[in-house]
Design a protein around this motif. Structure first.
Motif, PDB file in Angstrom:
ATOM      1  N   SER A  51       1.728   1.320  -2.954  1.00  0.00           N
ATOM      2  CA  SER A  51       0.522   0.536  -3.231  1.00  0.00           C
ATOM      3  C   SER A  51       0.618  -0.220  -4.554  1.00  0.00           C
ATOM      4  CB  SER A  51      -0.708   1.445  -3.245  1.00  0.00           C
ATOM      5  OG  SER A  51      -0.597   2.435  -4.251  1.00  0.00           O
ATOM      6  N   LEU A  76       2.592   7.031  -1.575  1.00  0.00           N
ATOM      7  CA  LEU A  76       1.581   5.995  -1.383  1.00  0.00           C
ATOM      8  C   LEU A  76       1.283   5.271  -2.692  1.00  0.00           C
ATOM      9  CD1 LEU A  76      -0.947   7.746   1.047  1.00  0.00           C
ATOM     10  CD2 LEU A  76       0.602   5.849   1.571  1.00  0.00           C
ATOM     11  N   PRO A  93       2.118  -4.108  -3.284  1.00  0.00           N
ATOM     12  CA  PRO A  93       1.713  -4.460  -1.921  1.00  0.00           C
ATOM     13  C   PRO A  93       2.669  -5.485  -1.310  1.00  0.00           C
ATOM     14  CG  PRO A  93      -0.180  -4.464  -3.393  1.00  0.00           C
ATOM     15  CD  PRO A  93       1.036  -4.337  -4.267  1.00  0.00           C
TER      16      PRO A  93
END
Length: 247
Positions: free
Chosen positions: A56, A52, A59
């Motif tokens: 992230s 993640l 994006p």
């Protein structure tokens, strides 16, 4: 999308951040026309949390994630990734950092001119224990003998193949051990080239030598059955006119 990289990971929390950074650096020459699919194969550590962080940080960027409900094995994780790929060329790497992402652009370049459908890497200077190298050599030799197809290092996960190959890969638990062999059965053109191999620097291997050896031997006979009972055909004309393609 030019290149899709599929990386199955299982309890590789110590490796994914570094490997992701290496992938990004290696694929810079493609100017963003690539994606990396990380398939978390039921990890029980914080691999997903690390992934993640990777996604992230960019994006809408090239890193896409998928988590399996429970550990299903490397072949299943690859299969799930293959179904989600959008690239013209599909590459695979192991998640332990032993494969070098810098090899991928060179393998892709060998496919661009259309002479080959798949480029399979082989570990010229393998960085594993003597026991592991010996077991791999025995299994690879027996595999080639029984299947009737010679692949120098079928266990190497550094490979790239055309998207058109995907429909000819049957889903089964030993798929990752036979990718080039299965495609050769279907008449696809395979090239082999040396690739870099590195020692594992973080974490521990998730596979025992003899676990893989005995299961792999069982799979060989199943794939040999496909060699005898499988079929290959090619469409030569249709009406109304359509593109002729590999069948």
């Amino acid at each position: 999308m030019d290149v899709s990289i599929v990386i199955p990971v299982y309890n590789e929390a110590e490796n994914v951040l570094h490997l992701a950074a290496e992938v990004e650096q290696a694929l810079k020459p493609l100017n963003g026309c690539w994606e990396c699919l990380w398939i978390d194969d039921g990890s029980t550590d914080d691999t997903w949390d690390k992934l993640l962080l990777v996604a992230s940080a960019h994006p809408g960027g090239p890193h896409r994630l998928c988590a399996l409900k429970k550990n299903a094995g490397q072949s299943a994780a690859l299969w799930v990734g293959f179904q989600r790929c959008r690239g013209r060329f599909i590459a695979t790497l192991d998640g332990d950092g032993q494969n070098d992402p810098r090899d991928i652009p060179r393998l892709v370049a060998l496919l661009v001119d259309g002479r080959y459908d798949m480029v399979q890497g082989y570990r010229e200077a393998r960085k594993d224990s003597l026991k592991r190298r010996l077991a791999s050599r025995i299994a690879n030799g027996f595999r080639n003998l029984i299947t009737g197809k010679s692949v120098r290092d079928v266990g190497c996960s550094t490979r790239v193949f055309r998207r058109e190959c995907l429909p000819y890969l049957p889903p089964f638990k030993g798929l990752h051990r036979f990718l080039p062999t299965l495609l050769m059965y279907q008449g696809f053109r395979i090239a082999e080239t040396p690739v870099n191999h590195r020692p594992r620097r973080r974490g521990t291997t998730k596979y025992g030598i003899f676990d893989r050896l005995w299961v792999g031997l069982l799979d060989i006979f199943g794939v040999s059955w496909l060699r005898v009972r499988g079929f290959r055909c090619q469409v030569v004309r249709t009406f109304p006119e359509q593109d002729t393609h590999h069948e």
